[in-house]
Structure formats: structure tokens, C-alpha cells
Design a protein around this motif. Structure first.
Motif, short mmCIF file in Angstrom:
data_model
loop_
_atom_site.label_atom_id
_atom_site.label_comp_id
_atom_site.label_asym_id
_atom_site.label_seq_id
_atom_site.Cartn_x
_atom_site.Cartn_y
_atom_site.Cartn_z
N UNK A 1 -11.86 8.74 -4.48
CA UNK A 1 -10.63 8.14 -4.99
C UNK A 1 -10.96 6.88 -5.79
N UNK A 2 -10.08 6.56 -6.71
CA UNK A 2 -10.17 5.31 -7.47
C UNK A 2 -9.00 4.43 -7.06
N UNK A 3 -9.29 3.18 -6.79
CA UNK A 3 -8.22 2.23 -6.46
C UNK A 3 -7.49 1.84 -7.73
N UNK A 4 -6.17 1.88 -7.66
CA UNK A 4 -5.33 1.47 -8.78
C UNK A 4 -4.19 0.62 -8.25
N UNK A 5 -3.71 -0.28 -9.07
CA UNK A 5 -2.45 -0.97 -8.80
C UNK A 5 -1.42 -0.28 -9.67
N UNK B 1 4.43 -3.77 -7.05
CA UNK B 1 3.09 -3.28 -7.38
C UNK B 1 2.41 -2.90 -6.08
N UNK B 2 1.76 -1.75 -6.07
CA UNK B 2 1.17 -1.25 -4.85
C UNK B 2 -0.23 -0.73 -5.11
N UNK B 3 -1.07 -0.86 -4.10
CA UNK B 3 -2.39 -0.24 -4.15
C UNK B 3 -2.21 1.25 -3.89
N UNK B 4 -2.77 2.07 -4.77
CA UNK B 4 -2.74 3.52 -4.60
C UNK B 4 -4.16 4.05 -4.79
N UNK B 5 -4.42 5.16 -4.15
CA UNK B 5 -5.72 5.82 -4.28
C UNK B 5 -5.53 7.12 -5.06
N UNK B 6 -6.00 7.12 -6.32
CA UNK B 6 -5.90 8.28 -7.20
C UNK B 6 -7.22 9.06 -7.12
N UNK B 7 -7.12 10.38 -7.18
CA UNK B 7 -8.32 11.22 -7.13
C UNK B 7 -9.12 11.05 -8.43
N UNK C 1 0.87 -1.17 0.00
CA UNK C 1 0.00 0.00 0.00
C UNK C 1 0.91 1.22 0.00
N UNK C 2 0.60 2.20 -0.86
CA UNK C 2 1.39 3.42 -0.94
C UNK C 2 0.65 4.54 -0.22
N UNK C 3 1.32 5.15 0.76
CA UNK C 3 0.76 6.27 1.52
C UNK C 3 1.44 7.56 1.13
N UNK C 4 0.67 8.61 0.91
CA UNK C 4 1.22 9.90 0.48
C UNK C 4 0.70 11.05 1.33
N UNK C 5 -0.29 10.80 2.17
CA UNK C 5 -0.85 11.82 3.07
C UNK C 5 -0.84 11.26 4.48
N UNK C 6 -1.99 11.20 5.11
CA UNK C 6 -2.05 10.73 6.50
C UNK C 6 -1.68 9.25 6.64
N UNK C 7 -1.75 8.48 5.58
CA UNK C 7 -1.31 7.08 5.66
C UNK C 7 0.19 7.00 5.97
N UNK C 8 0.95 8.05 5.68
CA UNK C 8 2.38 8.03 5.99
C UNK C 8 2.61 8.07 7.50
N UNK C 9 1.80 8.80 8.22
CA UNK C 9 2.02 8.95 9.66
C UNK C 9 0.96 8.28 10.51
N UNK C 10 -0.05 7.72 9.87
CA UNK C 10 -1.10 7.03 10.61
C UNK C 10 -1.71 5.93 9.72
N UNK D 1 -5.30 15.63 0.87
CA UNK D 1 -4.43 15.28 -0.23
C UNK D 1 -5.04 14.21 -1.12
N UNK D 2 -4.71 14.32 -2.37
CA UNK D 2 -5.04 13.30 -3.34
C UNK D 2 -3.84 13.09 -4.23
N UNK D 3 -3.81 11.96 -4.89
CA UNK D 3 -2.80 11.74 -5.93
C UNK D 3 -3.42 12.18 -7.24
N UNK D 4 -2.81 13.17 -7.86
CA UNK D 4 -3.30 13.69 -9.13
C UNK D 4 -2.32 13.34 -10.23
#
Length: 173
Positions: free
Chosen positions: A90-94, A106-112, A6-15, A53-56
Motif C-alpha cells: 500500500x501507499x500512504x496518501x492524504x 483530510x484523512x490518511x488512506x492506504x491505496x494499493x 484515518x479511513x478504514x475500508x476493510x478490517x480497520x472498520x471492525x478492528x 482488501x485494497x483501495x483501488x
């Protein structure tokens, strides 16, 4: 695949909030972190949205990758969907990511989702400050979320001048 990432880029990084057997800084190419999502639940309401935050699309994003053991994947996925997909913004993507160790996984990411009404797009920093300043949702105050994320990026050696500017003004307001 015996383990999942799982890839964290916002609060998933610290929580992250889920069981993992390994965490490592990583880079995702083809997307960037942005305060581009109106928060109607976690850091704001529909009447008084916050920003999260979102992944754009475009660029690259440094974040944290978490390796989840196979036995806990169904529970982790359920947890992530409840946390990240409350309003389906968000849309789930690998997606392929590269760990700092050089390993590619390969990681699960949440794209906006650009078509979602909560997609804010690229807002000027002054407007972000105005939106974030007074917003509160079920997970807490929006300024706290932005400041915590900025602090964790700084700890990881990740420079984001816009976010640093925003966090500085939120701390001093």
C-alpha cells in the motif's frame, strides 16, 4: 491540524486497534474497495496467498473514519505502518473524505500499489472464492476476514453484491 483522521475500508472498520476519540461512517471518492491484494502475511503466505482488501482507483468507497488525538498520532502512525505496510503493498496518501455528518476532513488512506507483485487486480468472483477458501496467515483464516468485513458492511447499510455472494459461499462451505 490538532487531530488526525484515518479511513478504514476493510478490517480497520471492525478492528482499528488504535486510540481514537471519534468514529463516524464516511465516504472516500476516487477509490473503491476491492479484494485486489494477495496476502502473503496476515491472511495467507507466499506459498498459499490469500486475498485482502485494497483501495483501488475509481469509484467511491464507504467506510469508517477515525479521529486520532494529536498526542497519540506518532504511536498510531507507527502501529498502522507495522500493520498495513508489512510488505509495502500500500501507499500512504492524504485524501479528502466526507463524514456522514457532512464534515469534510483530510484523512490518511492506504491505496494499493499497482506496481507491487501482490497487486491481484480485478479477479472473477469464482477465482476469489478459490483463493480465499483455504488461505491462512498470521492474523487468521482468510474466510473469517472476508465474512467479518461483509458483515460489518451490511451492518453499516453498505451493499456490495459481489462481496455478499463471496461471504455467503464461504459461510456455507
Amino acid at each position: 491540524m490538532s487531530d488526525f483522521w484515518v479511513f478504514g475500508y476493510g478490517s480497520l472498520m471492525w478492528n482499528p486497534g488504535f486510540e481514537h476519540i471519534r468514529s463516524e461512517p464516511a465516504i472516500l471518492r476516487g477509490a473503491h474497495r476491492a479484494l485486489c491484494v494477495y496476502s502473503w502475511v496476515h491472511r495467507g503466505t507466499q506459498e498459499r496467498p490469500g486475498l485482502v482488501f485494497g483501495l483501488d482507483n475509481g469509484g467511491a468507497c464507504r467506510g469508517m473514519a477515525y479521529q486520532v488525538p494529536e498526542h497519540s498520532w506518532p504511536e498510531t502512525l507507527s502501529y498502522l505502518r507495522a500493520r498495513e505496510q508489512t510488505t509495502m503493498v500500500y501507499k500512504e496518501h492524504w485524501h479528502g473524505i466526507e463524514l456522514d455528518s457532512g464534515e469534510k476532513v483530510q484523512s490518511l488512506v492506504y491505496m494499493v500499489d499497482h506496481a507491487h507483485p501482490q497487486y491481484a487486480g480485478a479477479l472473477p468472483l469464482e477465482e476469489q472464492l478459490q483463493i480465499v477458501s483455504g488461505a491462512v496467515g498470521k492474523s487468521g483464516k482468510n474466510p473469517e476476514y472476508v465474512i467479518n468485513t461483509a458483515a460489518h458492511l451490511e451492518e453499516m447499510g453498505i451493499t456490495d453484491t459481489g462481496l455478499a455472494w463471496l461471504a455467503d459461499r464461504l459461510r456455507n462451505s
